[in-house]
Design an enzyme around this catalytic site. Structure first.
Site, short mmCIF file in Angstrom:
data_model
loop_
_atom_site.label_atom_id
_atom_site.label_comp_id
_atom_site.label_asym_id
_atom_site.label_seq_id
_atom_site.Cartn_x
_atom_site.Cartn_y
_atom_site.Cartn_z
N SER A 224 0.78 -1.11 -0.15
CA SER A 224 0.06 0.04 0.27
C SER A 224 1.37 1.28 -0.51
O SER A 224 2.06 1.86 0.70
CB SER A 224 -0.55 -0.15 1.27
OG SER A 224 -0.38 -0.42 2.59
N GLY A 226 -0.50 4.60 0.29
CA GLY A 226 -1.35 5.99 0.45
C GLY A 226 -1.71 6.46 -0.47
O GLY A 226 -2.66 5.52 -1.49
N ALA A 227 -1.57 7.44 -0.46
CA ALA A 227 -2.78 8.09 -1.25
C ALA A 227 -2.18 8.19 -2.63
O ALA A 227 -3.25 8.24 -4.33
CB ALA A 227 -2.22 10.22 -1.58
N GLU A 228 -0.73 7.17 -3.51
CA GLU A 228 -0.92 6.77 -4.43
C GLU A 228 -1.20 5.30 -4.62
O GLU A 228 -0.27 4.46 -5.95
CB GLU A 228 1.03 6.58 -4.37
CG GLU A 228 1.76 7.97 -4.30
CD GLU A 228 1.47 9.36 -5.20
OE1 GLU A 228 1.53 8.56 -6.31
OE2 GLU A 228 1.36 10.64 -5.20
N GLY A 229 -1.63 4.96 -3.95
CA GLY A 229 -2.27 4.40 -4.29
C GLY A 229 -2.06 2.20 -3.81
O GLY A 229 -1.50 1.80 -2.87
N GLY A 255 -5.94 0.40 5.56
CA GLY A 255 -4.99 -0.35 5.48
C GLY A 255 -6.12 -2.07 5.67
O GLY A 255 -6.12 -2.66 4.81
N ASP A 256 -7.11 -1.25 6.90
CA ASP A 256 -7.49 -3.01 7.24
C ASP A 256 -9.01 -2.89 6.50
O ASP A 256 -9.22 -3.94 5.71
CB ASP A 256 -7.91 -2.57 8.69
CG ASP A 256 -7.29 -2.16 10.11
OD1 ASP A 256 -5.58 -2.97 9.85
OD2 ASP A 256 -7.17 -1.54 10.72
#
Length: 312
Positions: A224, A226-229, A255-256
C-alpha cells in the site's frame, strides 16, 4: 465465509474535546466506544459490505465481554478464546482542530499455553472458512513466531491466509517455510524489513526486491502506498494500482479495509484486477468516514470504477 483473527484486540475509546488542558480537568460530552484492533476493523468492513464473516482471537475480562456484546448487538458473528487477563483499552483524545493524542494500553500478558489453547479452538472453527485474515500486533508474552505457527496450521488445512502485520512477527513468518497466501505491507514496512530505500520511480528495483528469497512462496503481495495507490506482485506478474484524489476525513483503518477487500474478492473468485480494485476501493471508502473501520457500501461501485489497475 471469511474468518478474521485478532490476537490483541482492544476497546477503542474516542474522547472529542475542544482543547486539551494539561494538568487540569478535561470534560467530554460525547464518548465513542468501539470494538477495535486491526482484525476487528476488517471484520466490521466485511459485515458492512454484506459479506459473511466470523471474528476470533483472544478476549478477556469486562472489556472483552463489552466487545463481544457489541459485536452481537451489531449482528456480527464471533467465537473468541477466553483468557484470564483483561482485554486492553486504546484511547484517542481528539482536540485542538484536528490534533489527536493517543494512549494505547499494552494489553494482557499471555503465554504459549494460551496460544496452544487457541490453536485447538481454531481447529473447531475452520469447517466453513476458506479465507483467513490475521491482523495486528501480538499480545505480550506470545513468541514472535506465533503467526508462523498459526499459518502452518492453516496451510495444512488448505486455507488461504492473508497476513497484515509488521516488524519482528512479520519477519519471523517471511524467514520461515510457512508462508501466507498474501501479505499487505506498506512501503515503509518493506524498507524496514529489507534495509533498502525504495522509490516508485524505480519499479525495476522494487520488482527485483520482491523476487528475493525473503518473499519467496507468497503468491499475493500488495504494497500500500497511501494516496499513491498500491504496487502488487501476484504470481510472476506485477501491477500498479492508481486511485482517484478524494477528500480524506480519517485515514486510520484504511489498510484494514483494504485487507477486507482482498479477503472478500478472493473468496468470491474475482480476477486479479478486480481483487486489487476491491481492496483499494474499500481503503478509499474508509478514508471518507469519520469512524475507523467504516465504509459506505452504497458508494462502492462509483469508486470501484475510478480505480485503475495496470500490469507493469
Amino acid at each position: 465465509m471469511v474468518l478474521t483473527i485478532t490476537l490483541n484486540p482492544s476497546l477503542d475509546i474516542s474522547y472529542p474535546i475542544e482543547h486539551l488542558k494539561i494538568n487540569d480537568v478535561n470534560r467530554c460530552q460525547e464518548v465513542s466506544k468501539t470494538a477495535g484492533g486491526k482484525g476487528l476493523n476488517v471484520t466490521r468492513v466485511l459485515h458492512q459490505m454484506g459479506h459473511p464473516v466470523c471474528a476470533t482471537g483472544f478476549l478477556g475480562g469486562n472489556i472483552g465481554r463489552f466487545i463481544a456484546d457489541q459485536l452481537t448487538e451489531n449482528g456480527i458473528q464471533h467465537d473468541f478464546q477466553s483468557i484470564a487477563g483483561e482485554t486492553r483499552n486504546c484511547i484517542a483524545i481528539l482536540h485542538d482542530e484536528g490534533a489527536q493524542t493517543e494512549i494505547l494500553e499494552g494489553g494482557p500478558v499471555l503465554s504459549e499455553c494460551d496460544l496452544v489453547a487457541f490453536e485447538e479452538h481454531l481447529n473447531g472453527l475452520l469447517t466453513d472458512h476458506d479465507i483467513v485474515t490475521i491482523s495486528g500486533s501480538l499480545s505480550k508474552g506470545l513468541p514472535q513466531t506465533s503467526y508462523q505457527s498459526l499459518i502452518a496450521q492453516l496451510n495444512k488445512m488448505g486455507k488461504k491466509v492473508i497476513l497484515d502485520s509488521s516488524g519482528a512477527s512479520l519477519e519471523a513468518v517471511l524467514v520461515s517455510k510457512d508462508k501466507p497466501y498474501a501479505i499487505k505491507p506498506n512501503l515503509t514496512e518493506i524498507e524496514e524489513l529489507t534495509g533498502e530505500k525504495l522509490s516508485l520511480d524505480q519499479l525495476a528495483e522494487l520488482k527485483t526486491l520482491l523476487m528475493t528469497e525473503l518473499f519467496e512462496g507468497i503468491e499475493f503481495i500488495m504494497i500500500s502506498l497511501g494516496a499513491e495507490g498500491a504496487f502488487a506482485k501476484v504470481g510472476a506478474d506485477y501491477y500498479r494500482v492508481s486511485i482517484p484524489k478524494i477528500n480524506v476525513v480519517n485515514p486510520v483503518g484504511s489498510g484494514d479495509s483494504s485487507v477486507a477487500g482482498l479477503a472478500m474478492a478472493l473468496e468470491q473468485g474475482k480476477s486479479v484486477e478486480a481483487v486489487l480494485k476491491t481492496a483499494m476501493t474499500l481503503g478509499l471508502l474508509n478514508t471518507m468516514e469519520a469512524k475507523t473501520g467504516y465504509v459506505d457500501a452504497a458508494k462502492f461501485q462509483t469508486y470501484f470504477d475510478l480505480v485503475d489497475v495496470k500490469k507493469v
